[in-house]
Design a protein around this motif. Sequence first.
Motif, PDB file in Angstrom:
ATOM      1  N   UNK A 101       0.857  -1.187   0.000  1.00 46.13           N
ATOM      2  CA  UNK A 101       0.000   0.000   0.000  1.00 46.13           C
ATOM      3  C   UNK A 101       0.894   1.239   0.000  1.00 46.13           C
ATOM      4  N   UNK A 102       0.298   2.376   0.099  1.00 47.32           N
ATOM      5  CA  UNK A 102       1.003   3.653   0.015  1.00 47.32           C
ATOM      6  C   UNK A 102       2.141   3.759   1.041  1.00 47.32           C
ATOM      7  N   UNK A 120       1.034   2.334   4.606  1.00 55.41           N
ATOM      8  CA  UNK A 120      -0.359   2.120   4.996  1.00 55.41           C
ATOM      9  C   UNK A 120      -0.649   0.641   5.191  1.00 55.41           C
ATOM     10  N   UNK A 121       0.259  -0.237   4.739  1.00 54.15           N
ATOM     11  CA  UNK A 121       0.060  -1.675   4.962  1.00 54.15           C
ATOM     12  C   UNK A 121       0.481  -2.103   6.374  1.00 54.15           C
ATOM     13  N   UNK A 122       0.826  -1.107   7.231  1.00 56.91           N
ATOM     14  CA  UNK A 122       1.125  -1.321   8.659  1.00 56.91           C
ATOM     15  C   UNK A 122       2.543  -1.836   8.920  1.00 56.91           C
ATOM     16  N   UNK A 141       2.640  -2.792  14.172  1.00 51.00           N
ATOM     17  CA  UNK A 141       1.592  -1.785  14.072  1.00 51.00           C
ATOM     18  C   UNK A 141       0.368  -2.384  13.385  1.00 51.00           C
ATOM     19  N   UNK A 142      -0.792  -1.863  13.735  1.00 52.86           N
ATOM     20  CA  UNK A 142      -2.027  -2.380  13.153  1.00 52.86           C
ATOM     21  C   UNK A 142      -2.690  -1.392  12.206  1.00 52.86           C
ATOM     22  N   UNK A 143      -1.990  -0.295  11.915  1.00 53.28           N
ATOM     23  CA  UNK A 143      -2.540   0.703  11.016  1.00 53.28           C
ATOM     24  C   UNK A 143      -1.397   1.469  10.358  1.00 53.28           C
ATOM     25  N   UNK A 163      -0.156   4.321  18.663  1.00 55.13           N
ATOM     26  CA  UNK A 163       1.020   3.849  19.384  1.00 55.13           C
ATOM     27  C   UNK A 163       2.304   4.289  18.698  1.00 55.13           C
ATOM     28  N   UNK A 164       3.374   4.339  19.518  1.00 56.05           N
ATOM     29  CA  UNK A 164       4.722   4.500  19.004  1.00 56.05           C
ATOM     30  C   UNK A 164       5.491   3.239  19.340  1.00 56.05           C
TER      31      UNK A 164
END
Length: 263
Positions: A101-102, A120-122, A141-143, A163-164
Amino acid sequence: AHGEDIVFPEHPLLVTGSRDHKIHVWKLPILQEDTVGETTFDSGESENPYLIAVLAGHTQSVRSLSGYGNIIVSGSYDSTVRVWDLLDNARCKHILQGHQDRVYSTAIDYSKKVCFSGSMDSTINIWNFETGELLKVLEGHSSLVGLLTLVDEVLVSAAADASLRIWDPVTGELKSKLREHAAAITCFEHDGLKVVSGSEKQLKVWDVRRGEFARDLLYDVTGSVWNVSIDYKRCVAAVQRVNRAGEGELFLEILDFSESQQN
């Protein structure tokens, strides 16, 4: 050939990416040397004395740029990362394909010939920008991973999942998960010791070495924190507050990290 150092760039550069899919490399005007005054150049690309190169190849918006010396790394909505070499006629050395993704964020470690990209694919991808090899994929990461910064061997990512995360940039090991924000991270900066991050209604500081939340920096934000910049002593934050009429007003908050002095 004579053992003399090559200094590049010879003058300060400004590199910009745009929704027109292109990257422009400019010679940054120095007021003491260039008598540009208030001149605005609306002329064509070939007539602008400060435009050094136009890097074309991305097929969608250029979202993120990182660079050092002769190397520029760009991330685009076309899901690719591109590596450009300004010493080789600004040629595109590699098209790095691996994200689904982007691409929203990039970072570079020039000394290790490594670059990083968040998407964007996390995921976060680690690439060798000399060979074009995908070295590691960091997951967790989930997002959308919208922000990446590498300072003093500490890689920090921030995502829309609120989150970081702190990573070892060499091994890809996850060091810490920082979870105290209630909304997507809109901005952050770190210096290897502390992270200051902003989101809707929150501005927080974290201890990098411990991987722990340290404290809230502001308690009266009614909108979002849009940008933050820090040094060893101060923090400057662009903060939105909503007034009684329901309109957003932007303020610059200047905070002091140093200890108060007692006379």
